[in-house]
Design a protein around this motif. Structure first.
Motif, short mmCIF file in Angstrom:
data_model
loop_
_atom_site.label_atom_id
_atom_site.label_comp_id
_atom_site.label_asym_id
_atom_site.label_seq_id
_atom_site.Cartn_x
_atom_site.Cartn_y
_atom_site.Cartn_z
N VAL A 1 1.87 11.60 3.29
CA VAL A 1 1.74 10.09 3.35
C VAL A 1 1.70 9.55 4.69
N ALA A 2 0.84 8.66 5.32
CA ALA A 2 0.88 8.12 6.48
C ALA A 2 1.81 7.04 6.61
N ALA A 3 1.87 6.02 5.76
CA ALA A 3 2.93 5.23 5.94
C ALA A 3 3.18 4.58 4.37
N ILE A 4 4.50 3.93 4.38
CA ILE A 4 4.93 3.59 3.18
C ILE A 4 4.34 2.05 2.89
N THR A 5 3.41 2.01 2.27
CA THR A 5 2.63 0.86 1.88
C THR A 5 3.11 0.44 0.54
N PRO A 6 2.82 -0.86 0.15
CA PRO A 6 3.13 -1.37 -1.17
C PRO A 6 2.44 -0.46 -2.08
N ALA A 7 1.24 0.05 -1.83
CA ALA A 7 0.50 1.03 -2.71
C ALA A 7 1.28 2.19 -3.21
N ILE A 8 2.07 2.78 -2.18
CA ILE A 8 2.73 4.06 -2.17
C ILE A 8 4.36 3.53 -2.97
N ASP A 9 4.75 2.46 -2.80
CA ASP A 9 6.00 1.94 -3.50
C ASP A 9 5.45 1.78 -4.90
N GLY A 10 4.11 1.31 -5.09
CA GLY A 10 3.68 1.24 -6.74
C GLY A 10 3.62 2.31 -7.17
#
Ligand code: ZN
Length: 169
Positions: free
Chosen positions: A20-29
């Motif tokens: 994972v490159a960055a904790i984006t809202p998509a990753i949080d979802g």
């Protein structure tokens, strides 16, 4: 949102997941979907490839949803130390109805990002070490079957082939 869980044989389960490159809202979802899917299935762990996302995210919750503080979110995990050995029966949401005795380290240290993107080092032993190693294996395309001696693995894959032919897998 609850998502379907892929079963043994789906190519996504047998390949290494991308970091994972960055904790984006998509990753949080994605984490939220994984949490819900794992808890509905009464599982104690789930890896992102099991719901069709080839990313290095996995969850472990030995309380199976009973205690929110027990939920561990591991992003880009790296097992940096393993020690000892344990043998116990193990199952997997991607291999429903199948259990086998799997050798695992008794104790391990894992480094991973948490949900906020902070690097954590977690030392675990016993059941927690087993569950973490099982989920980290998923991120490397390894299922518990791959940890069995060939004769046991063969018996189980034969059973799965029979179920598949009968349209039950
Ligand atoms: Zn599993």
């Amino acid at each position: 949102m609850r998502r379907p869980i892929l079963r043994y044989g789906d190519p996504l389960l047998h390949q290494k997941a991308a970091p994972v490159a960055a904790i984006t809202p998509a990753i949080d979802g994605l984490i939220e979907d994984m949490r819900e899917t794992m808890h509905v299935a009464a599982g104690v762990g789930l890896a992102a490839p099991q719901i069709g996302e080839s990313l290095q995210v996995c969850l472990v919750d030995l309380s199976a949803g009973r205690r929110p503080d027990q939920l561990l979110v591991l992003i880009n995990p790296d097992v940096v130390e393993r020690d000892g050995m344990q043998l116990k029966e193990e199952g997997c949401l991607s291999l429903p109805g199948i259990e086998a005795t799997v050798p695992r380290p008794w104790r391990l240290t894992v480094r991973a990002l948490d949900r906020d993107g902070d690097l954590r080092e977690i030392r675990a032993e016993g059941l927690l070490a087993r569950a973490i190693q099982h989920e980290v294996d998923h991120l490397n395309g390894i299922l518990f079957l791959d940890r069995l001696r060939p004769v046991y693995r063969w018996a189980i894959t034969r059973r799965i082939s029979r179920l598949r032919r009968a349209g039950k897998w």
